[in-house]
Design a protein around this motif. Structure first.
Motif, PDB file in Angstrom:
ATOM      1  N   GLU A  68      12.671  13.268   2.173  1.00 46.91           N
ATOM      2  CA  GLU A  68      12.088  14.126   3.157  1.00 46.91           C
ATOM      3  C   GLU A  68      10.543  14.229   2.834  1.00 46.91           C
ATOM      4  OE1 GLU A  68      15.217  15.250   1.744  1.00 46.91           O
ATOM      5  OE2 GLU A  68      16.081  14.035   3.404  1.00 46.91           O
ATOM      6  N   GLU A  69       9.974  13.529   1.767  1.00 44.61           N
ATOM      7  CA  GLU A  69       8.629  13.787   1.513  1.00 44.61           C
ATOM      8  C   GLU A  69       7.926  12.256   1.263  1.00 44.61           C
ATOM      9  OE1 GLU A  69       5.486  16.011  -1.871  1.00 44.61           O
ATOM     10  OE2 GLU A  69       7.968  16.332  -1.806  1.00 44.61           O
ATOM     11  N   PHE A  70       6.764  12.276   2.039  1.00 45.84           N
ATOM     12  CA  PHE A  70       5.985  11.151   2.162  1.00 45.84           C
ATOM     13  C   PHE A  70       4.498  11.082   2.115  1.00 45.84           C
ATOM     14  CE2 PHE A  70       9.875  10.838   4.878  1.00 45.84           C
ATOM     15  CZ  PHE A  70      10.204   9.698   4.510  1.00 45.84           C
ATOM     16  N   ARG A  71       4.072  10.075   1.450  1.00 49.84           N
ATOM     17  CA  ARG A  71       2.574  10.061   0.982  1.00 49.84           C
ATOM     18  C   ARG A  71       2.092   9.006   1.606  1.00 49.84           C
ATOM     19  NH1 ARG A  71       1.956   9.200  -4.469  1.00 49.84           N
ATOM     20  NH2 ARG A  71       1.613   7.177  -4.289  1.00 49.84           N
ATOM     21  N   TRP A  72       1.182   9.420   2.614  1.00 54.08           N
ATOM     22  CA  TRP A  72       0.276   8.104   3.558  1.00 54.08           C
ATOM     23  C   TRP A  72      -0.991   8.062   2.937  1.00 54.08           C
ATOM     24  CZ3 TRP A  72       1.160   6.650   8.965  1.00 54.08           C
ATOM     25  CH2 TRP A  72       2.494   6.689   9.138  1.00 54.08           C
ATOM     26  N   ALA A  73      -1.531   6.909   2.204  1.00 54.57           N
ATOM     27  CA  ALA A  73      -2.798   6.725   1.866  1.00 54.57           C
ATOM     28  C   ALA A  73      -3.478   5.674   2.944  1.00 54.57           C
ATOM     29  CB  ALA A  73      -2.600   6.023   0.377  1.00 54.57           C
ATOM     30  N   LEU A  74      -4.781   6.360   3.332  1.00 58.47           N
ATOM     31  CA  LEU A  74      -5.611   5.923   4.261  1.00 58.47           C
ATOM     32  C   LEU A  74      -6.831   5.020   3.470  1.00 58.47           C
ATOM     33  CD1 LEU A  74      -5.758   8.879   6.793  1.00 58.47           C
ATOM     34  CD2 LEU A  74      -4.157   7.178   6.673  1.00 58.47           C
ATOM     35  N   ASP A  75      -7.094   3.905   4.000  1.00 56.09           N
ATOM     36  CA  ASP A  75      -8.120   3.136   3.310  1.00 56.09           C
ATOM     37  C   ASP A  75      -8.985   2.606   4.495  1.00 56.09           C
ATOM     38  OD1 ASP A  75      -9.907   1.636   1.953  1.00 56.09           O
ATOM     39  OD2 ASP A  75      -8.409   0.558   0.628  1.00 56.09           O
ATOM     40  N   PHE A  76     -10.183   3.386   4.811  1.00 55.01           N
ATOM     41  CA  PHE A  76     -10.921   3.223   5.775  1.00 55.01           C
ATOM     42  C   PHE A  76     -11.852   1.799   5.462  1.00 55.01           C
ATOM     43  CE2 PHE A  76     -10.153   7.757   6.821  1.00 55.01           C
ATOM     44  CZ  PHE A  76      -9.486   7.546   7.984  1.00 55.01           C
ATOM     45  N   GLN A  77     -11.868   1.614   4.482  1.00 54.58           N
ATOM     46  CA  GLN A  77     -12.577   0.113   3.971  1.00 54.58           C
ATOM     47  C   GLN A  77     -11.872  -0.934   4.011  1.00 54.58           C
ATOM     48  OE1 GLN A  77     -15.724   1.239   0.846  1.00 54.58           O
ATOM     49  NE2 GLN A  77     -13.883   2.516   0.445  1.00 54.58           N
ATOM     50  N   MET A  78     -10.604  -0.999   4.389  1.00 53.64           N
ATOM     51  CA  MET A  78      -9.795  -1.911   4.413  1.00 53.64           C
ATOM     52  C   MET A  78      -9.810  -2.936   5.705  1.00 53.64           C
ATOM     53  SD  MET A  78      -5.618  -1.502   3.737  1.00 53.64           S
ATOM     54  CE  MET A  78      -5.490  -0.858   5.414  1.00 53.64           C
ATOM     55  N   SER A  79     -10.350  -4.307   5.356  1.00 50.42           N
ATOM     56  CA  SER A  79     -10.183  -4.983   6.521  1.00 50.42           C
ATOM     57  C   SER A  79      -9.071  -5.492   7.034  1.00 50.42           C
ATOM     58  CB  SER A  79     -11.285  -6.370   6.227  1.00 50.42           C
ATOM     59  OG  SER A  79     -10.469  -7.083   5.359  1.00 50.42           O
ATOM     60  N   GLU A  80      -8.969  -5.830   8.162  1.00 49.03           N
ATOM     61  CA  GLU A  80      -7.590  -6.269   8.846  1.00 49.03           C
ATOM     62  C   GLU A  80      -6.925  -7.334   8.166  1.00 49.03           C
ATOM     63  OE1 GLU A  80      -7.580  -6.170  13.211  1.00 49.03           O
ATOM     64  OE2 GLU A  80      -8.569  -4.348  13.183  1.00 49.03           O
ATOM     65  N   VAL A  81      -7.785  -8.360   7.575  1.00 47.34           N
ATOM     66  CA  VAL A  81      -7.338  -9.606   7.112  1.00 47.34           C
ATOM     67  C   VAL A  81      -7.387  -9.477   5.569  1.00 47.34           C
ATOM     68  CG1 VAL A  81      -8.350 -11.177   8.953  1.00 47.34           C
ATOM     69  CG2 VAL A  81      -9.647 -10.600   6.942  1.00 47.34           C
ATOM     70  N   GLN A  82      -7.417  -8.269   4.946  1.00 46.74           N
ATOM     71  CA  GLN A  82      -7.390  -7.939   3.543  1.00 46.74           C
ATOM     72  C   GLN A  82      -6.291  -8.120   2.914  1.00 46.74           C
ATOM     73  OE1 GLN A  82      -9.874  -4.543   2.072  1.00 46.74           O
ATOM     74  NE2 GLN A  82      -8.372  -4.527   0.145  1.00 46.74           N
ATOM     75  N   ALA A  83      -5.788  -8.873   2.043  1.00 45.86           N
ATOM     76  CA  ALA A  83      -4.614  -8.803   1.448  1.00 45.86           C
ATOM     77  C   ALA A  83      -4.249  -7.660   0.735  1.00 45.86           C
ATOM     78  CB  ALA A  83      -4.305  -9.893   0.388  1.00 45.86           C
ATOM     79  N   ARG A  84      -2.900  -6.866   1.019  1.00 41.61           N
ATOM     80  CA  ARG A  84      -2.498  -5.567   0.357  1.00 41.61           C
ATOM     81  C   ARG A  84      -1.869  -5.906  -0.849  1.00 41.61           C
ATOM     82  NH1 ARG A  84      -3.949  -6.051   5.749  1.00 41.61           N
ATOM     83  NH2 ARG A  84      -4.222  -4.011   6.749  1.00 41.61           N
ATOM     84  N   ASN A  85      -2.172  -5.350  -1.819  1.00 41.07           N
ATOM     85  CA  ASN A  85      -1.644  -5.349  -3.170  1.00 41.07           C
ATOM     86  C   ASN A  85      -0.997  -3.867  -3.623  1.00 41.07           C
ATOM     87  OD1 ASN A  85      -0.656  -5.392  -5.872  1.00 41.07           O
ATOM     88  ND2 ASN A  85      -2.464  -6.308  -6.694  1.00 41.07           N
ATOM     89  N   ALA A  86       0.246  -3.725  -3.387  1.00 43.20           N
ATOM     90  CA  ALA A  86       0.817  -2.546  -3.512  1.00 43.20           C
ATOM     91  C   ALA A  86       0.646  -1.898  -4.755  1.00 43.20           C
ATOM     92  CB  ALA A  86       2.380  -2.511  -2.868  1.00 43.20           C
ATOM     93  N   ALA A  87       0.907  -2.528  -5.788  1.00 46.60           N
ATOM     94  CA  ALA A  87       0.744  -2.200  -7.202  1.00 46.60           C
ATOM     95  C   ALA A  87      -0.717  -1.599  -7.400  1.00 46.60           C
ATOM     96  CB  ALA A  87       1.319  -3.308  -8.010  1.00 46.60           C
ATOM     97  N   ALA A  88      -1.679  -2.209  -6.797  1.00 45.63           N
ATOM     98  CA  ALA A  88      -3.075  -1.868  -7.120  1.00 45.63           C
ATOM     99  C   ALA A  88      -3.173  -0.275  -6.466  1.00 45.63           C
ATOM    100  CB  ALA A  88      -3.858  -2.859  -6.354  1.00 45.63           C
TER     101      ALA A  88
END
Length: 226
Positions: free
Chosen positions: A156-176
């Motif tokens: 019932e609890e969620f954390r949303w992390a925004l990244d306004f510097q993230m390009s649409e083609v940038q690979a996401r590394n969840a562990a980072a």
């Protein structure tokens, strides 16, 4: 976007509901928000730079100390106090320590390179897209381009992390993405009445006994990710 799945999978409609409420709670004047995001990121980067400078100085001191020890062993061998075999054994251990310290130093230098300059044009573009978001039907592509990670802290609890510097083609590394780079911007709850209204907007229904109020924490990543 990365969704951590250590809690049971969140349903699509609930994800859409949370997205709509995130966008609703973070409405803003773009000019002011660009400045605020820039201020937060600049402050955090200055703090990170100070930590890196201190870390590099400590590593340089440790490397110099190990090299001094190695020089002393070389002198002891030259004076016949220790054998060449003893020197080789001690040198091997010191060489390994020095190599490890140098690797750590290079890693900190790479962090310096990654920190780079803030891309204010990209931040402004993301905020423009954010402002254009529909209240009840947020485009999934917009979520993917602005939301770096969604973490269910509980069911019932969620954390949303925004990244306004993230390009649409940038690979996401969840562990980072770690909590030490997360700066909270908003925290709110989603009630049954809000969920009911959202489902009704889609010509669907929901019973009260099917719902548990949700808590959502929203923030931005202040660190440059690997």
């Amino acid at each position: 976007m990365s969704i951590s799945c250590q809690i049971k999978a969140i349903s699509e409609w609930k994800l859409d509901l949370i997205a709509a409420k995130v966008f609703e709670h973070l409405t803003f004047d773009k000019g002011k928000t660009v400045k605020e995001v820039y201020r937060i990121l600049n402050r955090c980067r200055a703090e990170e730079k100070t930590v890196r400078i201190s870390r590099k100085a400590m590593l340089e001191k440790s490397i110099a100390k190990q090299r001094e020890r190695l020089d002393k062993y070389i002198d002891l061998c030259a004076d016949g106090i220790i054998t060449k075999q003893e020197l080789m054994e001690r040198r091997k251990g010191l060489d390994n320590q020095i190599a490890d310290l140098q690797s750590q130093y290079e890693s900190v230098e790479q962090e310096d390179e990654r920190s780079g300059a803030l891309d204010m044009k990209l931040i402004s573009q993301k905020l423009d897209e954010w402002q254009r978001a529909s209240k009840n039907d947020v485009d999934r592509e917009l979520i993917n381009s602005c939301v770096a990670q969604i973490t269910p802290l509980t069911n019932e609890e969620f954390r949303w992390a925004l990244d306004f510097q993230m390009s649409e083609v940038q690979a996401r590394n969840a562990a980072a993405y770690t909590m030490d780079g997360f700066v909270e911007m908003a925290r709110f709850s989603i009630s049954f009445e809000e969920a009911k209204a959202f489902k009704a907007s889609r010509n669907q229904g929901i019973r009260k006994n099917e719902w548990q109020d949700l808590t959502v924490v929203v923030g931005i990543w202040s660190k440059t990710q690997k």
